[in-house]
Write a protein that holds these residues in place. Structure first.
Motif, PDB file in Angstrom:
ATOM      1  N   ASP A 157       0.840  -1.197   0.000  1.00  0.00           N
ATOM      2  CA  ASP A 157       0.000   0.000   0.000  1.00  0.00           C
ATOM      3  C   ASP A 157       0.871   1.241   0.000  1.00  0.00           C
ATOM      4  OD1 ASP A 157      -2.598  -1.268   0.221  1.00  0.00           O
ATOM      5  OD2 ASP A 157      -2.024  -1.812   2.250  1.00  0.00           O
ATOM      6  N   HIS A 200       0.682   5.546   0.276  1.00  0.00           N
ATOM      7  CA  HIS A 200      -0.168   6.615   0.812  1.00  0.00           C
ATOM      8  C   HIS A 200       0.586   7.932   0.719  1.00  0.00           C
ATOM      9  CE1 HIS A 200      -1.685   9.086   4.222  1.00  0.00           C
ATOM     10  NE2 HIS A 200      -2.836   8.710   3.712  1.00  0.00           N
ATOM     11  N   ARG A 226      -3.824   7.357  -2.498  1.00  0.00           N
ATOM     12  CA  ARG A 226      -3.475   6.068  -1.916  1.00  0.00           C
ATOM     13  C   ARG A 226      -3.802   4.984  -2.925  1.00  0.00           C
ATOM     14  NH1 ARG A 226      -7.863   7.878   1.175  1.00  0.00           N
ATOM     15  NH2 ARG A 226      -9.724   6.628   0.830  1.00  0.00           N
ATOM     16  N   CYS A 227      -3.020   3.919  -2.895  1.00  0.00           N
ATOM     17  CA  CYS A 227      -3.285   2.806  -3.805  1.00  0.00           C
ATOM     18  C   CYS A 227      -2.717   1.510  -3.255  1.00  0.00           C
ATOM     19  CB  CYS A 227      -2.742   3.093  -5.207  1.00  0.00           C
ATOM     20  SG  CYS A 227      -0.985   3.424  -5.319  1.00  0.00           S
ATOM     21  N   LYS A 228      -3.291   0.415  -3.736  1.00  0.00           N
ATOM     22  CA  LYS A 228      -2.820  -0.931  -3.425  1.00  0.00           C
ATOM     23  C   LYS A 228      -2.215  -1.483  -4.703  1.00  0.00           C
ATOM     24  CE  LYS A 228      -4.836  -3.904  -0.637  1.00  0.00           C
ATOM     25  NZ  LYS A 228      -3.737  -4.118   0.282  1.00  0.00           N
TER      26      LYS A 228
END
Length: 159
Positions: A46, A48, A54-56
């Motif tokens: 992850d 942030h 934010r991203c996975k």
């Protein structure tokens, strides 16, 4: 047909193996706010950045000294109409030896000029790839969290 994906590249004097190791040290050049494994295929991590992004991301391919690839599983931007613009895109680092040097070519497949975030994201990637990652490979010191107001404030307090 014109390639509309974001691509940028640089060369360094270090080996392809050193470049590969640095790319996988994502906390050393992109963000200290990374949670999860970034150096094992099949793992998710992850990212942030403040309240803006934010991203996975899934690590999809690791070929030592040659290639690193990631796929964005989920994404949120606070500053775009389509909050999920990066979802399903891929980030690919191709590493190759050229004339006694190492070339790192970064492509964000799916990050295209039609995206609302394209200008900000392409500027950000160029800074992180061509400055921070390049510095990490060449000197052992990257510049993660560039422009993050929290990190800049913390740096000021420490200085």
């Amino acid at each position: 047909m014109t390639n509309r994906n974001l691509t940028t590249a640089f060369t360094v004097d270090q080996t392809p193996e050193a470049a590969f190791a640095a790319i996988n040290n994502v906390r050393g050049w992109w963000s200290e706010e990374i949670q999860g494994r970034t150096d094992k295929s099949g793992e998710d991590f992850d990212y942030h950045y403040s309240d803006l992004h934010r991203c996975k991301i899934k690590v999809t391919e690791l070929v030592p000294g040659k290639k690193v690839a990631w796929r964005v599983l989920d994404n949120y931007f606070s500053f775009t109409v389509d909050k999920t613009e990066w979802t399903g895109t891929e980030m690919i680092f191709d590493i190759s030896a050229k004339d006694g040097k190492t070339e790192v070519r970064f492509t964000h497949q799916g990050l295209v000029p039609d995206y609302e975030c394209y200008d900000a994201c392409s500027d950000g990637w160029r800074t992180y790839i061509n400055d921070s990652l390049r510095s990490l490979i060449a000197t052992g010191k990257g510049h993660p969290n560039v422009g993050d107001p929290m990190t800049d404030s913390e740096r000021t307090l420490v200085a």
